[in-house]
Design an enzyme around this catalytic site. Structure first.
Site, PDB file in Angstrom:
ATOM      1  N   GLY A   1     -24.700 -16.977 -21.600  1.00 59.20           N
ATOM      2  CA  GLY A   1     -24.071 -17.038 -20.513  1.00 59.20           C
ATOM      3  C   GLY A   1     -25.388 -16.407 -19.390  1.00 59.20           C
ATOM      4  O   GLY A   1     -25.162 -15.624 -18.454  1.00 59.20           O
TER       5      GLY A   1
ATOM      6  N   ASN B   1     -14.211  -3.114 -20.186  1.00 64.67           N
ATOM      7  CA  ASN B   1     -15.152  -2.541 -19.177  1.00 64.67           C
ATOM      8  C   ASN B   1     -16.070  -1.488 -19.930  1.00 64.67           C
ATOM      9  O   ASN B   1     -15.782  -0.954 -20.672  1.00 64.67           O
ATOM     10  CB  ASN B   1     -14.310  -1.540 -18.158  1.00 64.67           C
ATOM     11  CG  ASN B   1     -14.679  -1.516 -17.117  1.00 64.67           C
ATOM     12  OD1 ASN B   1     -15.864  -0.983 -17.036  1.00 64.67           O
ATOM     13  ND2 ASN B   1     -14.224  -1.757 -15.698  1.00 64.67           N
TER      14      ASN B   1
ATOM     15  N   HIS C   1     -10.318  -7.516  -7.738  1.00 67.63           N
ATOM     16  CA  HIS C   1     -11.517  -8.243  -8.146  1.00 67.63           C
ATOM     17  C   HIS C   1     -12.000  -9.151  -6.994  1.00 67.63           C
ATOM     18  O   HIS C   1     -11.370  -9.734  -6.178  1.00 67.63           O
ATOM     19  CB  HIS C   1     -11.482  -8.785  -9.294  1.00 67.63           C
ATOM     20  CG  HIS C   1     -11.736  -7.877 -10.387  1.00 67.63           C
ATOM     21  ND1 HIS C   1     -10.581  -7.206 -10.917  1.00 67.63           N
ATOM     22  CD2 HIS C   1     -12.901  -7.339 -11.103  1.00 67.63           C
ATOM     23  CE1 HIS C   1     -11.080  -6.134 -11.813  1.00 67.63           C
ATOM     24  NE2 HIS C   1     -12.548  -6.505 -12.006  1.00 67.63           N
ATOM     25  N   HIS C   2     -13.267  -9.692  -7.200  1.00 64.21           N
ATOM     26  CA  HIS C   2     -14.037 -10.829  -6.455  1.00 64.21           C
ATOM     27  C   HIS C   2     -13.113 -12.103  -6.574  1.00 64.21           C
ATOM     28  O   HIS C   2     -12.490 -12.475  -7.527  1.00 64.21           O
ATOM     29  CB  HIS C   2     -15.533 -11.134  -6.735  1.00 64.21           C
ATOM     30  CG  HIS C   2     -15.638 -11.351  -8.239  1.00 64.21           C
ATOM     31  ND1 HIS C   2     -15.480 -12.448  -8.784  1.00 64.21           N
ATOM     32  CD2 HIS C   2     -15.681 -10.572  -9.346  1.00 64.21           C
ATOM     33  CE1 HIS C   2     -15.658 -12.316 -10.204  1.00 64.21           C
ATOM     34  NE2 HIS C   2     -15.932 -11.221 -10.456  1.00 64.21           N
TER      35      HIS C   2
ATOM     36  N   LYS D   1     -12.862 -14.467  -9.952  1.00 62.87           N
ATOM     37  CA  LYS D   1     -12.417 -14.150 -11.478  1.00 62.87           C
ATOM     38  C   LYS D   1     -11.261 -14.974 -11.733  1.00 62.87           C
ATOM     39  O   LYS D   1     -10.289 -15.246 -11.008  1.00 62.87           O
ATOM     40  CB  LYS D   1     -11.933 -12.588 -11.105  1.00 62.87           C
ATOM     41  CG  LYS D   1     -11.413 -12.120 -12.568  1.00 62.87           C
ATOM     42  CD  LYS D   1     -11.334 -10.394 -12.683  1.00 62.87           C
ATOM     43  CE  LYS D   1     -10.834  -9.876 -13.789  1.00 62.87           C
ATOM     44  NZ  LYS D   1     -11.957 -10.346 -15.082  1.00 62.87           N
TER      45      LYS D   1
HETATM   46  P1  NAD Z   1     -19.517 -16.108 -14.959  1.00 63.27           P
HETATM   47  O1  NAD Z   1     -18.866 -17.195 -14.666  1.00 63.27           O
HETATM   48  O2  NAD Z   1     -20.682 -15.709 -13.769  1.00 63.27           O
HETATM   49  O3  NAD Z   1     -20.772 -16.432 -16.147  1.00 63.27           O
HETATM   50  C1  NAD Z   1     -20.296 -17.021 -17.447  1.00 63.27           C
HETATM   51  C2  NAD Z   1     -21.454 -18.006 -17.850  1.00 63.27           C
HETATM   52  O4  NAD Z   1     -21.238 -18.238 -19.120  1.00 63.27           O
HETATM   53  C3  NAD Z   1     -21.526 -18.994 -16.796  1.00 63.27           C
HETATM   54  O5  NAD Z   1     -23.030 -19.063 -16.345  1.00 63.27           O
HETATM   55  C4  NAD Z   1     -21.513 -20.278 -17.870  1.00 63.27           C
HETATM   56  O6  NAD Z   1     -22.398 -21.251 -17.492  1.00 63.27           O
HETATM   57  C5  NAD Z   1     -21.769 -19.531 -19.249  1.00 63.27           C
HETATM   58  N1  NAD Z   1     -21.439 -20.216 -20.448  1.00 63.27           N
HETATM   59  C6  NAD Z   1     -20.399 -21.079 -20.507  1.00 63.27           C
HETATM   60  N2  NAD Z   1     -20.169 -21.991 -21.530  1.00 63.27           N
HETATM   61  C7  NAD Z   1     -21.443 -21.289 -22.440  1.00 63.27           C
HETATM   62  C8  NAD Z   1     -21.913 -21.656 -23.607  1.00 63.27           C
HETATM   63  N3  NAD Z   1     -21.267 -22.405 -24.380  1.00 63.27           N
HETATM   64  N4  NAD Z   1     -23.106 -21.271 -24.038  1.00 63.27           N
HETATM   65  C9  NAD Z   1     -23.531 -20.212 -23.119  1.00 63.27           C
HETATM   66  N5  NAD Z   1     -23.350 -19.551 -21.876  1.00 63.27           N
HETATM   67  C10 NAD Z   1     -22.151 -20.486 -21.516  1.00 63.27           C
HETATM   68  O7  NAD Z   1     -18.720 -14.882 -15.217  1.00 63.27           O
HETATM   69  P2  NAD Z   1     -19.229 -13.571 -15.200  1.00 63.27           P
HETATM   70  O8  NAD Z   1     -18.475 -12.952 -13.872  1.00 63.27           O
HETATM   71  O9  NAD Z   1     -20.414 -13.168 -15.704  1.00 63.27           O
HETATM   72  O10 NAD Z   1     -17.916 -12.996 -16.204  1.00 63.27           O
HETATM   73  C11 NAD Z   1     -18.158 -13.287 -17.642  1.00 63.27           C
HETATM   74  C12 NAD Z   1     -17.106 -12.573 -18.455  1.00 63.27           C
HETATM   75  O11 NAD Z   1     -17.182 -11.220 -18.403  1.00 63.27           O
HETATM   76  C13 NAD Z   1     -15.630 -12.627 -17.638  1.00 63.27           C
HETATM   77  O12 NAD Z   1     -14.738 -12.947 -18.946  1.00 63.27           O
HETATM   78  C14 NAD Z   1     -15.172 -11.404 -16.949  1.00 63.27           C
HETATM   79  O13 NAD Z   1     -14.224 -10.827 -16.870  1.00 63.27           O
HETATM   80  C15 NAD Z   1     -16.000 -10.420 -18.190  1.00 63.27           C
HETATM   81  N6  NAD Z   1     -16.807  -9.127 -17.639  1.00 63.27           N
HETATM   82  C16 NAD Z   1     -16.502  -8.199 -18.356  1.00 63.27           C
HETATM   83  C17 NAD Z   1     -16.997  -6.924 -17.908  1.00 63.27           C
HETATM   84  C18 NAD Z   1     -16.957  -5.806 -18.996  1.00 63.27           C
HETATM   85  O14 NAD Z   1     -17.411  -4.613 -18.363  1.00 63.27           O
HETATM   86  N7  NAD Z   1     -16.333  -5.872 -20.155  1.00 63.27           N
HETATM   87  C19 NAD Z   1     -17.412  -6.688 -16.651  1.00 63.27           C
HETATM   88  C20 NAD Z   1     -17.752  -8.009 -15.912  1.00 63.27           C
HETATM   89  C21 NAD Z   1     -17.085  -9.152 -16.323  1.00 63.27           C
END
Ligand code: NAD
Length: 270
Positions: A11, A128, A159-160, A163
């Protein structure tokens, strides 16, 4: 000198993916092994360097070949979506590649896929990855253990607007910490929707309220409200860099850890 840890990012063009690529490139002892994106998206074939702070080519191209990424990495960091993370868990187990999972909103079957893969490789999963929230988890557990049940626990999550899951994984983790402190099962006491004539609040419930809007990176408050006083524990994330730095720290830790499913509190030692 020990060789560099090869870290792959899935991603990579996403909000977190870009931060993670920057964090890996900026960390001594770590090398970027590769980067993937969803098939048929505009990022495929792009030099990943163009999505980083440097905006310069680095000769590593974004592909949709997850199999190759897992085969060529010591650790893969995955912040994508639940379905994709489930597939990546299978690949991590197959290739014995350590996996760092930031994706939230996993259904029970998807969580089972992680548990299965963790029998073969080290997996760190956290809703997180910031140091602050992981400290907060401990503080909430302690407060819930110390205060009587007459202190109503309510959790807010902002959140933004992009989400897709609610309540946030962090809000659920904070709820779990509060439930653990009280010695109850979160599923039995969690109230995440109130609408219409709800009747008075049931003592012992853990309430959750969700706000979505703008570009808020992530704000959480856990409130302990009693008659005559209120304790509020708050965390505000102002940059995604903290999550990325925490995930890279977890990747370095996982690279030398035995198979198992770990949390960020294991990595930080609290
Ligand atoms: P986002 O939608 O900006 O990014 C996700 C990316 O994954 C996209 O670019 C999408 O095209 C890509 N993707 C989809 N299918 C794919 C595949 N088969 N192979 C590779 N890439 C693929 O989302 P985001 O804001 O970056 O958040 C992603 C996740 O992380 C969410 O579940 C969010 O809740 C989580 N998150 C967790 C934390 C943490 O600290 N744990 C912090 C921020 C966000």
């Amino acid at each position: 000198m020990a060789s560099e840890i090869k870290i792959g990012i899935t991603g990579a063009a996403g909000r977190m993916g870009r931060m993670l690529v920057n964090a890996v490139l900026a960390t001594d002892g770590c090398a970027l092994a590769g980067a993937t994106e969803a098939p048929n998206t505009s990022a495929i074939g792009m030099d990943i360097g163009l999505l980083t702070n440097s905006l310069k080519d680095i000769g590593i191209y974004i592909t949709d070949n997850s199999e190759e990424l897992f085969a060529g990495s010591d650790v893969v960091i995955d912040f994508t979506s639940p379905k994709v993370t489930e597939l990546h868990a299978g690949l991590a187990g197959e290739h014995k590649t350590a996996l760092i999972v930031g994706t939230t909103g996993l259904a029970p079957g998807q969580q089972s896929a992680l548990e299965l893969a963790a029998k073969k490789t080290a997996i760190v999963q956290a809703a997180n990855f910031s140091i602050g929230v992981n400290l907060l988890l401990g503080l909430v557990e302690q407060a819930a253990k110390t205060l009587p049940q007459s202190y109503d626990i309510e959790i807010s999550d902002m959140h933004h607007r992009h989400k897709v899951d609610a309540p946030s994984g962090t809000a659920l983790a904070l709820g779990q910490a509060a439930a653990t402190g009280r010695g109850v099962n979160l599923a039995d006491v969690m109230v995440s929707a109130r609408d219409g004539i709800t009747g008075p609040r049931r003592e012992g419930d853990i309430g959750m309220a969700v706000f979505r809007g703008g570009d808020v990176v992530g704000d959480h408050t856990v409130m302990f409200a009693a008659s005559g006083e209120r304790v509020e524990l708050t965390h505000k994330a102002t940059s995604r860099e903290i999550f990325a730095a925490g995930a890279v720290r977890a990747a370095i830790w996982a690279n030398s850890s035995a198979p198992g499913l770990y949390s960020m509190r294991n990595v930080l030692g609290f």
